[in-house]
Design a protein around this motif. Structure first.
Motif, PDB file in Angstrom:
ATOM      1  N   VAL A   1     -31.501  20.089  50.227  1.00 22.02           N
ATOM      2  CA  VAL A   1     -32.638  19.202  49.953  1.00 22.02           C
ATOM      3  C   VAL A   1     -33.967  19.906  50.187  1.00 22.02           C
ATOM      4  O   VAL A   1     -35.016  19.268  50.251  1.00 22.02           O
ATOM      5  CB  VAL A   1     -32.562  17.901  50.791  1.00 22.02           C
ATOM      6  N   GLY A   2     -33.920  21.234  50.340  1.00 18.39           N
ATOM      7  CA  GLY A   2     -35.148  22.008  50.401  1.00 18.39           C
ATOM      8  C   GLY A   2     -35.819  22.038  51.760  1.00 18.39           C
ATOM      9  O   GLY A   2     -37.023  22.241  51.866  1.00 18.39           O
ATOM     10  N   LEU A   3     -35.030  21.802  52.839  1.00 21.16           N
ATOM     11  CA  LEU A   3     -35.621  21.855  54.180  1.00 21.16           C
ATOM     12  C   LEU A   3     -35.261  23.158  54.867  1.00 21.16           C
ATOM     13  O   LEU A   3     -34.317  23.845  54.470  1.00 21.16           O
ATOM     14  CB  LEU A   3     -35.114  20.684  55.028  1.00 21.16           C
ATOM     15  N   GLN A   4     -36.026  23.465  55.925  1.00 20.78           N
ATOM     16  CA  GLN A   4     -35.732  24.634  56.735  1.00 20.78           C
ATOM     17  C   GLN A   4     -34.511  24.320  57.598  1.00 20.78           C
ATOM     18  O   GLN A   4     -34.474  23.291  58.250  1.00 20.78           O
ATOM     19  CB  GLN A   4     -36.953  24.914  57.629  1.00 20.78           C
ATOM     20  N   PRO A   5     -33.461  25.167  57.632  1.00 18.25           N
ATOM     21  CA  PRO A   5     -32.318  24.894  58.504  1.00 18.25           C
ATOM     22  C   PRO A   5     -32.765  24.849  59.961  1.00 18.25           C
ATOM     23  O   PRO A   5     -33.692  25.553  60.357  1.00 18.25           O
ATOM     24  CB  PRO A   5     -31.391  26.084  58.260  1.00 18.25           C
ATOM     25  N   PHE A   6     -32.083  23.999  60.717  1.00 16.97           N
ATOM     26  CA  PHE A   6     -32.448  23.772  62.114  1.00 16.97           C
ATOM     27  C   PHE A   6     -31.422  24.460  62.999  1.00 16.97           C
ATOM     28  O   PHE A   6     -30.220  24.261  62.827  1.00 16.97           O
ATOM     29  CB  PHE A   6     -32.442  22.256  62.338  1.00 16.97           C
ATOM     30  N   ASP A   7     -31.874  25.272  63.925  1.00 21.43           N
ATOM     31  CA  ASP A   7     -30.921  25.966  64.797  1.00 21.43           C
ATOM     32  C   ASP A   7     -30.633  25.100  66.023  1.00 21.43           C
ATOM     33  O   ASP A   7     -31.293  25.207  67.054  1.00 21.43           O
ATOM     34  CB  ASP A   7     -31.492  27.319  65.224  1.00 21.43           C
ATOM     35  N   PHE A   8     -29.639  24.215  65.840  1.00 20.02           N
ATOM     36  CA  PHE A   8     -29.386  23.193  66.861  1.00 20.02           C
ATOM     37  C   PHE A   8     -29.198  23.776  68.253  1.00 20.02           C
ATOM     38  O   PHE A   8     -29.849  23.370  69.204  1.00 20.02           O
ATOM     39  CB  PHE A   8     -28.136  22.386  66.488  1.00 20.02           C
ATOM     40  N   LEU A   9     -28.291  24.754  68.358  1.00 19.92           N
ATOM     41  CA  LEU A   9     -27.893  25.213  69.689  1.00 19.92           C
ATOM     42  C   LEU A   9     -28.984  26.018  70.376  1.00 19.92           C
ATOM     43  O   LEU A   9     -28.993  26.154  71.589  1.00 19.92           O
ATOM     44  CB  LEU A   9     -26.610  26.028  69.595  1.00 19.92           C
ATOM     45  N   ALA A  10     -29.935  26.550  69.595  1.00 23.67           N
ATOM     46  CA  ALA A  10     -31.018  27.311  70.212  1.00 23.67           C
ATOM     47  C   ALA A  10     -32.198  26.406  70.531  1.00 23.67           C
ATOM     48  O   ALA A  10     -32.838  26.549  71.567  1.00 23.67           O
ATOM     49  CB  ALA A  10     -31.458  28.440  69.278  1.00 23.67           C
ATOM     50  N   VAL A  11     -32.480  25.447  69.652  1.00 28.40           N
ATOM     51  CA  VAL A  11     -33.685  24.631  69.831  1.00 28.40           C
ATOM     52  C   VAL A  11     -33.409  23.405  70.691  1.00 28.40           C
ATOM     53  O   VAL A  11     -34.206  23.043  71.546  1.00 28.40           O
ATOM     54  CB  VAL A  11     -34.260  24.215  68.458  1.00 28.40           C
ATOM     55  N   ALA A  12     -32.269  22.759  70.448  1.00 30.70           N
ATOM     56  CA  ALA A  12     -31.951  21.554  71.239  1.00 30.70           C
ATOM     57  C   ALA A  12     -30.550  21.700  71.807  1.00 30.70           C
ATOM     58  O   ALA A  12     -29.637  20.974  71.426  1.00 30.70           O
ATOM     59  CB  ALA A  12     -32.061  20.312  70.371  1.00 30.70           C
ATOM     60  N   PRO A  13     -30.353  22.660  72.740  1.00 28.69           N
ATOM     61  CA  PRO A  13     -28.989  22.964  73.180  1.00 28.69           C
ATOM     62  C   PRO A  13     -28.311  21.790  73.893  1.00 28.69           C
ATOM     63  O   PRO A  13     -27.161  21.473  73.604  1.00 28.69           O
ATOM     64  CB  PRO A  13     -29.178  24.143  74.142  1.00 28.69           C
ATOM     65  N   LEU A  14     -29.039  21.115  74.794  1.00 24.54           N
ATOM     66  CA  LEU A  14     -28.403  20.048  75.559  1.00 24.54           C
ATOM     67  C   LEU A  14     -28.038  18.878  74.644  1.00 24.54           C
ATOM     68  O   LEU A  14     -26.924  18.341  74.703  1.00 24.54           O
ATOM     69  CB  LEU A  14     -29.327  19.583  76.687  1.00 24.54           C
ATOM     70  N   ALA A  15     -28.962  18.519  73.753  1.00 17.31           N
ATOM     71  CA  ALA A  15     -28.697  17.419  72.824  1.00 17.31           C
ATOM     72  C   ALA A  15     -27.487  17.747  71.954  1.00 17.31           C
ATOM     73  O   ALA A  15     -26.632  16.886  71.702  1.00 17.31           O
ATOM     74  CB  ALA A  15     -29.926  17.158  71.958  1.00 17.31           C
ATOM     75  N   SER A  16     -27.399  19.010  71.515  1.00 15.63           N
ATOM     76  CA  SER A  16     -26.259  19.393  70.682  1.00 15.63           C
ATOM     77  C   SER A  16     -24.954  19.247  71.449  1.00 15.63           C
ATOM     78  O   SER A  16     -23.952  18.755  70.915  1.00 15.63           O
ATOM     79  CB  SER A  16     -26.398  20.836  70.211  1.00 15.63           C
ATOM     80  N   ILE A  17     -24.981  19.660  72.711  1.00 18.35           N
ATOM     81  CA  ILE A  17     -23.745  19.551  73.509  1.00 18.35           C
ATOM     82  C   ILE A  17     -23.398  18.083  73.731  1.00 18.35           C
ATOM     83  O   ILE A  17     -22.224  17.693  73.668  1.00 18.35           O
ATOM     84  CB  ILE A  17     -23.914  20.316  74.833  1.00 18.35           C
ATOM     85  N   ILE A  18     -24.435  17.264  73.944  1.00 15.76           N
ATOM     86  CA  ILE A  18     -24.170  15.824  74.100  1.00 15.76           C
ATOM     87  C   ILE A  18     -23.470  15.291  72.851  1.00 15.76           C
ATOM     88  O   ILE A  18     -22.498  14.537  72.935  1.00 15.76           O
ATOM     89  CB  ILE A  18     -25.485  15.063  74.370  1.00 15.76           C
ATOM     90  N   VAL A  19     -23.937  15.715  71.678  1.00 15.46           N
ATOM     91  CA  VAL A  19     -23.320  15.245  70.432  1.00 15.46           C
ATOM     92  C   VAL A  19     -21.859  15.699  70.357  1.00 15.46           C
ATOM     93  O   VAL A  19     -20.961  14.911  70.049  1.00 15.46           O
ATOM     94  CB  VAL A  19     -24.109  15.758  69.208  1.00 15.46           C
ATOM     95  N   ILE A  20     -21.619  16.963  70.674  1.00 10.99           N
ATOM     96  CA  ILE A  20     -20.250  17.485  70.576  1.00 10.99           C
ATOM     97  C   ILE A  20     -19.323  16.732  71.531  1.00 10.99           C
ATOM     98  O   ILE A  20     -18.233  16.290  71.158  1.00 10.99           O
ATOM     99  CB  ILE A  20     -20.229  18.995  70.910  1.00 10.99           C
TER     100      ILE A  20
END
Ligand SMILES: Nc1ncnc2c1ncn2[C@@H]1O[C@H](COP(=O)(O)OP(=O)(O)OP(=O)(O)O)[C@@H](O)[C@H]1O
Ligand SMILES: [Mg+2]
Lengths: 334, 290
Positions: B142-161
């Protein structure tokens, strides 16, 4: 304020037609009892009126207004369930207040109505308890209380007393009848208890397999059952229904005679037979008489105590004025 | 089981397993306690002198400790909120009669059977990877910049997992509870004028409260010691942005070879877990009595 009309109302569950199209009018203020054998569709009919099931055809009118598509809450009816369906996590007061709270009624009005209902039903002593801490009879009262505070157009009861013991049932039966004469609100009551039907109803509706077999006052049904089914269903003990030669003598397929309309004599009478089991209730005695020369065994009811043992010979004489005659199709011959 | 005789026989019968369990628990616990008072570093062989509370002072004054403590609580709290709200909604959905109900239910339970390391790796490499991940692909589509989840929001990403892993458990327990709700009660509420939302909040939620309590208690026990998911995804980083207490103890004792410090951390973690447990029991344990 509570006239309910069913116009060709039908209900199918998938392929099975549980209630074929049926017409019925319930007048304002009437106490109507639905009776019928188990599985004949009494509960289903009640749930159709309540709006808990969708009709498969026909129209339901409440006070002249078409209610067929109305959701249950809008119909202004209150229902008392067999299992009471109280809210276990709320106190008695909160249970009774729930419908008022849902209607957004002001606090003072809620309180006035709850106190009033509590007084009528003697709930005051345990108004702050939870349903789990109440006896069956008390729970039933709370369920009724929850229904009356709404001041509904009609009450629907689905076998409300069947979980109570015999003594309590008699008490609650009286209370509900009193409640009806006090509130003068339409009540529809499902039961398969003969006594409840006969004592409480203004009008009894006898159902069989979703069909209305007869509608009438209790005594009308007792005196002039329209067909063999109603004759056999209303009255306790059951009417003696006799087929064959004896019925032929009266020019019909079946004759019926109620146990209480037969006189018993040890010496002379119309039918000779032998006593089988006898049941002594004190006020009445029931005999089951075999070997009468008729195809069917006879049940006889005699007032008071009568000394007669199993194996004794008796003579039975029916009261000819009280004889019911039915034709080949099972319909009453007058 | 009421006579004196049968009761003492019962005690005798269960004593071997009780003793075994006690030993199983007491030996590691007392060794940990013992080590936590020693200067015991694998890089400095030789004497392991007794140093009193030095290890504790060191561990508790370490700035990483407070980050780890906050992260632990955020992780537990976040996962609980997501799994309970999501679990209730999913259970509501699965309780509706629908086609293929049996298969859908099995599919919903499936994540629970995947090993934590495996599922965390799948999330890391196949979903959250900024180059090859599915999310990056969708963002690019959709033409957006990819988001580096684990580097930018590591804790939130782990919460999701972790939430993804525990959602089935919550759903399963809540669904069973929901199925035991008497349908006449709901019908009575419907006749009393309660709409779908009122029925949900006044009938379904109170009915579920006990099941929710069970879910909270069981999940908290496991969530306090989340480790594998952090190890394989972020290694506690960047910095210590996704380090929880368990991971900090690991880093202390096995990355810095400081057995004494690690043991002190472990004891601190045990004390904290007990505080949380008491707190939970007080707050919601009474739900279980009723
Ligand atoms: N949800 C349903 N799906 C299919 N069939 C149903 C359903 N509910 C009721 N029935 C059928 O409809 C018929 C009438 O049921 P209903 O509950 O109205 O009987 P009832 O007269 O109240 O009996 P009882 O005196 O035993 O309570 C029964 O044959 C029953 O099997
Ligand atoms: Mg029924």
């Amino acid at each position: 304020m509570g006239r309910i009309t069913l116009d060709k109302v039908a209900k199918r569950f998938g392929e099975v037609e549980v209630i074929p199209p049926l017409d019925l009018t319930i007048e304002d203020g009437e106490f109507v009892v639905f009776v019928g054998p188990s599985g004949c569709g009494k509960s289903t009919l009640l749930r159709l009126i309540a709006g808990l099931e969708d009709v498969s055809g026909g129209e339901i009118r409440i006070d002249g207004q078409n209610a067929t598509e109305m959701p249950p809450a809008k119909r202004g009816l209150a229902m008392v369930f067999q299992s009471y369906a109280l809210y276990p996590h709320m106190t008695v007061r909160k249970n009774i207040a729930f419908p008022l709270k849902m209607a957004g009624m002001p606090e003072e009005e809620q309180k006035r109505r709850i106190d009033n209902a509590a007084k009528i039903l003697n709930l005051t002593d345990y108004i702050d308890r939870r349903p789990g801490q109440l006896s069956g009879g008390q729970r039933q009262r709370v369920a009724i209380g929850r229904a009356i505070v709404r001041e509904p157009a009609a009450f629907l009861f689905d076998e409300p007393l069947s979980n109570l013991d015999a003594a309590l049932r008699v008490g609650m039966r009286l209370e509900i009848t009193e409640l009806h004469s006090r509130l003068k609100t339409t009540m529809i009551y499902v039961t398969h208890d003969q006594v409840e039907a006969m004592t409480m109803a203004d009008k009894i509706v006898v159902l069989r397999a979703g069909h209305i077999e007869q509608v009438g006052s209790p005594l009308e049904l007792y005196r002039t059952p329209r067909n063999v089914f109603v004759a056999g269903f209303i009255g306790s003990p059951k009417m003696n229904l006799i087929e064959g030669g004896e019925a032929g003598k009266h020019g019909c397929k079946t004759i019926g005679i109620r146990p209480e309309h037969i006189s018993v004599s040890p010496t002379e009478g119309m039918w000779k037979g032998r006593v089988g089991v006898s049941e002594h209730l004190g006020s009445d005695t029931f005999f089951y008489v075999h070997e009468t020369g008729l195809r069917e065994d006879m049940t006889v009811r005699v007032s008071g105590e009568v000394e007669m043992k199993s194996g004794d010979t008796v003579y039975l004489t029916p009261d000819m004025d009280k004889l019911h005659r039915f034709d080949d199709a099972g319909l009453r011959l007058s | 089981m009421s006579t004196q005789h049968s009761r003492s026989a019962a005690r005798l019968m269960i004593s071997p397993s009780v003793i075994l369990l006690l030993a199983w628990m007491i030996i590691p616990l007392s060794l940990t306690l013992y080590f936590s008072f020693l200067r015991y570093n694998l890089l400095m062989p030789g004497a392991n002198p007794f140093v009193g509370f030095e290890n504790y002072t060191y561990f508790l004054t370490d700035p990483a400790f407070f980050t780890a403590l906050t992260n632990t609580l955020l992780l537990v709290g976040g996962v609980l909120v997501i799994t309970i709200i999501g679990g209730v909604l999913l259970a509501l959905l699965l309780d509706q009669p629908m086609w293929g109900q049996g298969i859908v239910r099995i599919l919903v339970i499936a994540p629970f059977f995947v090993m934590p390391t495996v599922s965390a790796l799948v999330w890391k490499n196949m979903f959250m990877n900024p180059v090859n991940g599915l999310f990056a692909y969708m963002a690019k589509a959709v033409g957006l910049q990819p988001f580096d989840f684990l580097a930018v929001a590591p804790l939130a990403s782990i919460i999701v997992i972790v939430s993804w892993q525990w959602l089935p458990f919550a759903t399963l327990i809540l669904l069973t509870a929901m199925q035991s709700l008497d349908s006449e009660r709901l019908e009575a509420a419907e006749m009393d004028g309660a709409g779908p939302f009122a029925r949900f909040f006044y009938m379904v939620v109170p009915h579920l409260s006990r099941a929710i309590t069970v879910v909270i208690l069981i999940q908290t026990i496991f969530l306090l010691s989340i480790f594998a998911e952090i190890l394989v995804t972020t290694n506690g980083g960047p910095g210590n942005a996704s380090t929880n207490l368990t991971y900090l103890v690991y880093a202390q004792s096995l990355l810095q070879f400081d057995v004494g410090g690690g043991s002190a951390g472990g004891v601190v973690a045990i004390i904290l877990a007990n505080i949380v447990a008491i707190f939970l029991m007080r707050m919601i344990g009474k739900n279980l009595d009723a």
